[in-house]
Design a protein around this motif. Structure first.
Motif, PDB file in Angstrom:
ATOM      1  N   ASP A 159       0.793  -1.346   0.034  1.00 17.16           N
ATOM      2  CA  ASP A 159       0.053   0.034  -0.140  1.00 17.16           C
ATOM      3  C   ASP A 159       0.826   1.145  -0.158  1.00 17.16           C
ATOM      4  OD1 ASP A 159      -2.472  -1.470   0.314  1.00 17.16           O
ATOM      5  OD2 ASP A 159      -2.502  -1.332   2.453  1.00 17.16           O
ATOM      6  N   SER A 160       1.915   1.246   0.705  1.00 18.81           N
ATOM      7  CA  SER A 160       2.747   2.390   0.968  1.00 18.81           C
ATOM      8  C   SER A 160       3.387   2.494  -0.564  1.00 18.81           C
ATOM      9  CB  SER A 160       3.668   2.249   2.078  1.00 18.81           C
ATOM     10  OG  SER A 160       3.422   2.190   3.133  1.00 18.81           O
ATOM     11  N   ILE A 161       3.908   1.720  -1.192  1.00 18.09           N
ATOM     12  CA  ILE A 161       4.549   1.828  -2.384  1.00 18.09           C
ATOM     13  C   ILE A 161       3.647   2.107  -3.396  1.00 18.09           C
ATOM     14  CG2 ILE A 161       5.490   0.392  -4.169  1.00 18.09           C
ATOM     15  CD1 ILE A 161       6.918  -1.462  -2.124  1.00 18.09           C
ATOM     16  N   GLY A 162       2.438   1.668  -3.368  1.00 18.03           N
ATOM     17  CA  GLY A 162       1.364   2.271  -4.317  1.00 18.03           C
ATOM     18  C   GLY A 162       1.076   3.619  -4.171  1.00 18.03           C
ATOM     19  N   LYS A 163       0.893   4.186  -2.948  1.00 18.39           N
ATOM     20  CA  LYS A 163       0.903   5.612  -2.702  1.00 18.39           C
ATOM     21  C   LYS A 163       2.206   6.337  -2.857  1.00 18.39           C
ATOM     22  CE  LYS A 163      -1.386   9.146  -0.775  1.00 18.39           C
ATOM     23  NZ  LYS A 163      -2.438   9.670  -1.588  1.00 18.39           N
ATOM     24  N   LEU A 164       3.132   5.997  -2.513  1.00 18.38           N
ATOM     25  CA  LEU A 164       4.217   6.754  -2.957  1.00 18.38           C
ATOM     26  C   LEU A 164       4.405   6.862  -4.784  1.00 18.38           C
ATOM     27  CD1 LEU A 164       6.827   5.344  -0.454  1.00 18.38           C
ATOM     28  CD2 LEU A 164       5.921   7.501  -0.587  1.00 18.38           C
ATOM     29  N   ARG A 165       4.047   5.818  -5.433  1.00 19.12           N
ATOM     30  CA  ARG A 165       4.268   5.939  -6.737  1.00 19.12           C
ATOM     31  C   ARG A 165       3.029   6.831  -7.262  1.00 19.12           C
ATOM     32  NH1 ARG A 165       7.392   2.081  -8.914  1.00 19.12           N
ATOM     33  NH2 ARG A 165       7.623  -0.162  -7.717  1.00 19.12           N
ATOM     34  N   MET A 166       1.962   6.781  -6.652  1.00 19.92           N
ATOM     35  CA  MET A 166       0.923   7.813  -6.901  1.00 19.92           C
ATOM     36  C   MET A 166       1.472   9.383  -6.830  1.00 19.92           C
ATOM     37  SD  MET A 166      -2.675   6.316  -5.712  1.00 19.92           S
ATOM     38  CE  MET A 166      -3.353   7.797  -5.671  1.00 19.92           C
ATOM     39  N   ILE A 167       2.337   9.401  -5.756  1.00 21.21           N
ATOM     40  CA  ILE A 167       2.953  10.756  -5.650  1.00 21.21           C
ATOM     41  C   ILE A 167       3.976  11.168  -6.613  1.00 21.21           C
ATOM     42  CG2 ILE A 167       4.425  12.286  -4.153  1.00 21.21           C
ATOM     43  CD1 ILE A 167       3.344  10.789  -1.747  1.00 21.21           C
ATOM     44  N   LEU A 168       4.525   9.876  -6.932  1.00 19.99           N
ATOM     45  CA  LEU A 168       5.652  10.472  -8.060  1.00 19.99           C
ATOM     46  C   LEU A 168       4.798  10.730  -9.571  1.00 19.99           C
ATOM     47  CD1 LEU A 168       8.381   7.563  -8.018  1.00 19.99           C
ATOM     48  CD2 LEU A 168       8.510   9.951  -7.426  1.00 19.99           C
ATOM     49  N   GLU A 169       3.993   9.979  -9.748  1.00 21.25           N
ATOM     50  CA  GLU A 169       3.221  10.061 -11.159  1.00 21.25           C
ATOM     51  C   GLU A 169       2.304  11.384 -11.031  1.00 21.25           C
ATOM     52  OE1 GLU A 169       0.985   6.396 -11.311  1.00 21.25           O
ATOM     53  OE2 GLU A 169       2.780   5.435 -11.399  1.00 21.25           O
ATOM     54  N   SER A 170       1.981  11.977  -9.988  1.00 27.36           N
ATOM     55  CA  SER A 170       1.201  13.070 -10.106  1.00 27.36           C
ATOM     56  C   SER A 170       1.678  14.520 -10.127  1.00 27.36           C
ATOM     57  CB  SER A 170       0.109  13.095  -8.739  1.00 27.36           C
ATOM     58  OG  SER A 170       0.994  13.353  -7.794  1.00 27.36           O
ATOM     59  N   ALA A 171       3.242  14.304 -10.060  1.00 27.54           N
ATOM     60  CA  ALA A 171       3.924  15.306 -10.004  1.00 27.54           C
ATOM     61  C   ALA A 171       4.017  16.180 -11.534  1.00 27.54           C
ATOM     62  CB  ALA A 171       5.531  15.102  -9.946  1.00 27.54           C
ATOM     63  N   ASP A 172       3.817  17.498 -11.485  1.00 27.70           N
ATOM     64  CA  ASP A 172       3.772  18.164 -12.789  1.00 27.70           C
ATOM     65  C   ASP A 172       5.283  18.189 -13.322  1.00 27.70           C
ATOM     66  OD1 ASP A 172       1.355  19.189 -12.229  1.00 27.70           O
ATOM     67  OD2 ASP A 172       2.083  20.968 -11.357  1.00 27.70           O
ATOM     68  N   GLY A 173       5.324  18.306 -14.513  1.00 25.52           N
ATOM     69  CA  GLY A 173       6.634  18.308 -15.545  1.00 25.52           C
ATOM     70  C   GLY A 173       7.587  19.145 -14.652  1.00 25.52           C
ATOM     71  N   GLU A 174       7.437  20.253 -14.436  1.00 27.78           N
ATOM     72  CA  GLU A 174       8.388  21.330 -13.862  1.00 27.78           C
ATOM     73  C   GLU A 174       8.974  20.618 -12.481  1.00 27.78           C
ATOM     74  OE1 GLU A 174       8.212  25.775 -11.605  1.00 27.78           O
ATOM     75  OE2 GLU A 174       6.445  24.854 -12.242  1.00 27.78           O
ATOM     76  N   PHE A 175       8.256  20.007 -11.787  1.00 26.25           N
ATOM     77  CA  PHE A 175       9.114  19.257 -10.592  1.00 26.25           C
ATOM     78  C   PHE A 175       9.239  17.769 -10.904  1.00 26.25           C
ATOM     79  CE2 PHE A 175       6.163  22.755  -9.221  1.00 26.25           C
ATOM     80  CZ  PHE A 175       7.260  23.420  -8.582  1.00 26.25           C
ATOM     81  N   ARG A 176       9.204  17.114 -11.760  1.00 28.49           N
ATOM     82  CA  ARG A 176       9.700  15.873 -12.043  1.00 28.49           C
ATOM     83  C   ARG A 176      11.177  15.185 -11.651  1.00 28.49           C
ATOM     84  NH1 ARG A 176       5.969  12.273 -13.309  1.00 28.49           N
ATOM     85  NH2 ARG A 176       4.388  13.136 -14.896  1.00 28.49           N
ATOM     86  N   GLY A 177      11.900  16.277 -11.833  1.00 31.17           N
ATOM     87  CA  GLY A 177      13.363  16.284 -11.579  1.00 31.17           C
ATOM     88  C   GLY A 177      13.728  16.665  -9.998  1.00 31.17           C
ATOM     89  N   ASP A 178      12.625  16.997  -9.275  1.00 29.83           N
ATOM     90  CA  ASP A 178      12.905  17.737  -7.998  1.00 29.83           C
ATOM     91  C   ASP A 178      13.597  16.746  -7.134  1.00 29.83           C
ATOM     92  OD1 ASP A 178      11.558  20.083  -6.297  1.00 29.83           O
ATOM     93  OD2 ASP A 178      12.097  18.239  -4.850  1.00 29.83           O
ATOM     94  N   PRO A 179      14.587  17.029  -6.234  1.00 32.52           N
ATOM     95  CA  PRO A 179      15.385  16.050  -5.277  1.00 32.52           C
ATOM     96  C   PRO A 179      14.364  15.477  -4.421  1.00 32.52           C
ATOM     97  CG  PRO A 179      16.296  18.121  -5.344  1.00 32.52           C
ATOM     98  CD  PRO A 179      15.134  18.247  -6.189  1.00 32.52           C
ATOM     99  N   VAL A 180      13.230  16.032  -3.942  1.00 30.10           N
ATOM    100  CA  VAL A 180      12.191  15.413  -3.235  1.00 30.10           C
ATOM    101  C   VAL A 180      11.697  14.200  -3.723  1.00 30.10           C
ATOM    102  CG1 VAL A 180       9.740  15.558  -2.230  1.00 30.10           C
ATOM    103  CG2 VAL A 180      11.422  17.293  -1.748  1.00 30.10           C
ATOM    104  N   LEU A 181      11.378  13.995  -5.203  1.00 30.22           N
ATOM    105  CA  LEU A 181      11.042  13.118  -5.787  1.00 30.22           C
ATOM    106  C   LEU A 181      11.876  11.927  -5.895  1.00 30.22           C
ATOM    107  CD1 LEU A 181       8.600  14.453  -8.707  1.00 30.22           C
ATOM    108  CD2 LEU A 181       7.979  13.706  -6.237  1.00 30.22           C
ATOM    109  N   GLU A 182      13.478  12.254  -5.920  1.00 33.80           N
ATOM    110  CA  GLU A 182      14.374  11.265  -5.783  1.00 33.80           C
ATOM    111  C   GLU A 182      14.250  10.683  -4.762  1.00 33.80           C
ATOM    112  OE1 GLU A 182      17.977  13.224  -6.965  1.00 33.80           O
ATOM    113  OE2 GLU A 182      17.041  14.237  -8.701  1.00 33.80           O
ATOM    114  N   HIS A 183      14.150  11.289  -3.694  1.00 35.14           N
ATOM    115  CA  HIS A 183      13.978  10.472  -2.266  1.00 35.14           C
ATOM    116  C   HIS A 183      12.869   9.561  -2.172  1.00 35.14           C
ATOM    117  CE1 HIS A 183      17.132  13.325  -1.261  1.00 35.14           C
ATOM    118  NE2 HIS A 183      17.240  12.690   0.222  1.00 35.14           N
ATOM    119  N   VAL A 184      11.633  10.272  -2.708  1.00 39.58           N
ATOM    120  CA  VAL A 184      10.321   9.243  -2.865  1.00 39.58           C
ATOM    121  C   VAL A 184      10.658   8.064  -3.499  1.00 39.58           C
ATOM    122  CG1 VAL A 184       8.001   9.000  -3.665  1.00 39.58           C
ATOM    123  CG2 VAL A 184       8.880  11.230  -2.678  1.00 39.58           C
TER     124      VAL A 184
END
Length: 95
Positions: free
Chosen positions: A58-83
């Motif tokens: 469930d946690s992995i699924g939710k984290l993947r949703m966070i990654l997929e919902s990121a706007d193009g501008e923030f796709r390379g954000d360090p936070v998403l790298e940590h996610v």
């Protein structure tokens, strides 16, 4: 000195949330990033609020949703790298 148990998914998600919170606090000069991070933090908060009721899948699924919902501008954000790194580690633990 405190010990971080990297095999504890609850602890990893808590640390990820702390990191995102710190990044949001440090982004006051970038309102768009601060809003983006507030959204990520809100989604992480929903996950960690019910962490005792969820499993690693469930946690992995939710984290993947966070990654997929990121706007193009923030796709390379360090936070998403940590996610992504958190996802990788949860998958390693699970496997």
């Amino acid at each position: 000195m405190s010990f971080i148990n990297w095999s504890d998914s609850h602890e990893m998600l808590g640390l990820l949330s702390e990191f995102v919170s710190d990044e949001r606090r440090d982004s006051t000069d970038d309102p768009a990033r601060a809003r983006f991070l507030a959204g990520v933090l809100e989604e992480l908060g929903e996950l960690t609020a019910r962490i005792d009721e969820t499993n690693d899948d469930d946690s992995i699924g939710k984290l993947r949703m966070i990654l997929e919902s990121a706007d193009g501008e923030f796709r390379g954000d360090p936070v998403l790298e940590h996610v992504q790194a958190c996802i990788d580690e949860l998958e390693r633990i699970r496997g």
